[in-house]
Design a protein around this motif. Structure first.
Motif, short mmCIF file in Angstrom:
data_model
loop_
_atom_site.label_atom_id
_atom_site.label_comp_id
_atom_site.label_asym_id
_atom_site.label_seq_id
_atom_site.Cartn_x
_atom_site.Cartn_y
_atom_site.Cartn_z
N ALA A 174 0.86 -1.20 0.00
CA ALA A 174 0.00 0.00 0.00
C ALA A 174 0.89 1.23 0.00
CB ALA A 174 -0.92 -0.01 1.21
N ALA A 175 1.03 1.82 -1.19
CA ALA A 175 1.94 2.96 -1.37
C ALA A 175 1.12 4.21 -1.65
CB ALA A 175 2.88 2.67 -2.54
N GLU A 176 1.15 5.16 -0.69
CA GLU A 176 0.30 6.34 -0.87
C GLU A 176 0.81 7.20 -2.01
OE1 GLU A 176 2.85 7.32 2.80
OE2 GLU A 176 1.95 5.59 1.79
N ARG A 177 2.07 6.96 -2.42
CA ARG A 177 2.59 7.67 -3.62
C ARG A 177 3.14 6.62 -4.58
NH1 ARG A 177 1.69 12.05 -0.98
NH2 ARG A 177 2.40 12.15 1.17
N GLY A 198 2.00 0.90 6.04
CA GLY A 198 3.03 1.66 6.75
C GLY A 198 2.53 2.32 8.02
N PRO A 199 3.44 2.97 8.76
CA PRO A 199 3.08 3.68 9.98
C PRO A 199 2.40 5.01 9.66
CG PRO A 199 5.39 4.02 9.49
CD PRO A 199 4.87 3.06 8.44
N GLU A 200 1.87 5.67 10.67
CA GLU A 200 1.21 6.96 10.43
C GLU A 200 2.15 7.94 9.73
OE1 GLU A 200 -2.58 5.84 11.71
OE2 GLU A 200 -1.72 7.35 10.39
N GLY A 201 3.44 7.82 10.01
CA GLY A 201 4.41 8.73 9.40
C GLY A 201 4.84 8.29 8.01
N GLY A 202 4.35 7.14 7.57
CA GLY A 202 4.71 6.64 6.25
C GLY A 202 6.07 5.95 6.24
N LEU A 222 -4.54 3.15 -2.87
CA LEU A 222 -5.88 3.04 -2.26
C LEU A 222 -6.62 4.35 -2.47
CD1 LEU A 222 -4.85 1.23 1.05
CD2 LEU A 222 -6.04 0.21 -0.90
N GLY A 223 -6.31 4.99 -3.61
CA GLY A 223 -7.03 6.21 -3.97
C GLY A 223 -6.21 7.46 -3.70
N ARG A 225 -6.60 10.00 -1.70
CA ARG A 225 -6.55 10.61 -0.36
C ARG A 225 -5.59 9.81 0.54
NH1 ARG A 225 -11.03 11.15 -2.77
NH2 ARG A 225 -11.59 8.95 -2.44
N ILE A 226 -4.96 10.51 1.49
CA ILE A 226 -4.05 9.84 2.44
C ILE A 226 -4.90 9.26 3.56
CG2 ILE A 226 -2.10 10.08 4.01
CD1 ILE A 226 -1.29 10.42 1.13
N LEU A 227 -4.98 7.96 3.62
CA LEU A 227 -5.81 7.29 4.62
C LEU A 227 -5.01 7.06 5.90
CD1 LEU A 227 -7.26 4.49 2.26
CD2 LEU A 227 -8.15 6.82 2.64
N ALA A 232 -6.54 2.34 5.91
CA ALA A 232 -5.88 1.76 4.73
C ALA A 232 -5.88 0.23 4.83
CB ALA A 232 -4.46 2.29 4.62
N1 SAM Z 1 2.60 10.16 6.45
C1 SAM Z 1 2.36 9.59 5.22
C2 SAM Z 1 2.33 10.58 4.20
O1 SAM Z 1 1.84 11.65 4.51
O2 SAM Z 1 2.80 10.25 3.14
C3 SAM Z 1 0.99 8.90 5.27
C4 SAM Z 1 1.10 7.55 5.87
S1 SAM Z 1 -0.51 6.82 5.95
C5 SAM Z 1 -1.21 7.66 7.29
C6 SAM Z 1 -0.16 5.22 6.62
C7 SAM Z 1 -0.03 4.12 5.61
O3 SAM Z 1 -1.33 3.87 5.03
C8 SAM Z 1 0.85 4.37 4.44
O4 SAM Z 1 2.21 4.08 4.74
C9 SAM Z 1 0.28 3.42 3.39
O5 SAM Z 1 0.79 2.13 3.57
C10 SAM Z 1 -1.20 3.46 3.68
N2 SAM Z 1 -1.94 4.42 2.85
C11 SAM Z 1 -2.60 5.53 3.27
N3 SAM Z 1 -3.22 6.15 2.24
C12 SAM Z 1 -2.95 5.41 1.12
C13 SAM Z 1 -3.31 5.52 -0.25
N4 SAM Z 1 -4.08 6.51 -0.69
N5 SAM Z 1 -2.85 4.57 -1.11
C14 SAM Z 1 -2.06 3.54 -0.67
N6 SAM Z 1 -1.69 3.37 0.63
C15 SAM Z 1 -2.14 4.30 1.51
#
Ligand code: SAM
Length: 249
Positions: A174-177, A198-202, A222-223, A225-227, A232
């Motif tokens: 799950a890669a937010e970027r 990942g953790p809250e800090g990514g 996962l879309g 938005r940062i979940l 997530a």
């Molecule tokens: N601090 C990170 C940032 O701002 O980039 C956000 C980390 S997010 C709160 C925690 C984890 O949720 C991420 O490491 C990722 O694994 C997953 N996650 C959250 N939003 C996601 C998205 N839109 N797509 C894929 N993974 C997501």
């Protein structure tokens, strides 16, 4: 034991018993379980209770004797075999107390087979309380009618997780970027699977690079938005279960 049982219960309550169940067996349950059946649910002697042991399956039992601090259940018969849960692991960086309880509860309800805590560079929670997490898993399994408990593995570092990654298991990262379409990834990768959250800090850039370098890793989005990490995890598990799990049964 579910915190707030439905009243009147529309089916017999369910309890996890950590011993192999058999027909006509007698089970002495502990004070907490006895209190739940007798004082919370106000069951009387003769009442029926469902039991599962994470070994043989689910059984029907009768509340045979109520003691001061315990109770005895007599096993009447087998209801169903232990289920085969879909082969999905959840690898997750530990998060704060309330959220991690929610995460493991949802992972159990949604059907995950194994939970694997992963220590990462930005992990803020360094020590877990496995006993407390296990009790949340048991409570969730009792409530959602699972007969197989998810395994809760020891916490490992991300480096160790990647170094020992099993050949035939796809790691949906799950890669937010820079993640690809999850449904397309599911269509392309069947068989044993895992989800990495990942953790809250990514993840750090270095960790992101190391994960993407793993041959079995498939970065997914996962879309836009940062979940939160727990959201997530629930979203990713649901997508996998709907596409590759037992939700299509
Ligand atoms: N601090 C990170 C940032 O701002 O980039 C956000 C980390 S997010 C709160 C925690 C984890 O949720 C991420 O490491 C990722 O694994 C997953 N996650 C959250 N939003 C996601 C998205 N839109 N797509 C894929 N993974 C997501």
């Amino acid at each position: 034991m579910p915190a707030t049982p439905a009243w009147p219960p529309d089916s017999p309550p369910r309890l996890f018993i950590d011993t192999t169940l058999e027909e006509d067996g007698e089970i002495v349950i502990d004070a907490a379980q006895a209190n739940y059946l007798v004082r919370v649910l106000r069951l009387k002697a003769g009442a029926q209770v469902k039991l599962f042991d994470d070994r043989t399956g689910e059984w029907l039992a009768e509340l045979a004797h109520i003691g001061k601090r315990d109770a005895v259940l007599r096993v009447e018969g087998k209801l169903r075999d232990r289920e085969d849960v879909p082969d999905l692991w959840l690898c997750f960086a530990p998060i704060k107390k309330g959220r991690i309880d929610w995460l493991v509860e949802k992972a159990c309800e949604l059907g995950v087979a194994r939970l694997l805590p992963v220590r990462t560079q930005r992990t803020i929670i360094d020590r877990l309380k496995p006993a407390r997490l296990k009790s949340h898993l048991i409570e969730a399994a009792e409530q959602c009618e699972r007969t197989a408990l998810p395994e809760l593995a020891e916490m490992v570092s991300l480096e160790a997780l990647l170094a020992d990654w099993p050949d035939g298991r796809t790691l949906f990262y799950a890669a937010e970027r820079g993640g690809g379409s999850f449904p397309e990834a599911l269509a392309a990768h069947d068989g044993p699977a895992a989800i990495l959250i990942g953790p809250e800090g990514g993840f750090t850039e270095q960790e992101d690079g190391a994960i993407r370098a793993l041959a079995q890793a498939v970065p997914v989005s996962l879309g836009p938005r940062i979940l939160r990490a727990d959201t997530a995890a629930a979203a990713a598990i649901s997508l996998w279960m709907a596409g590759r799990g037992d939700w299509t049964a």
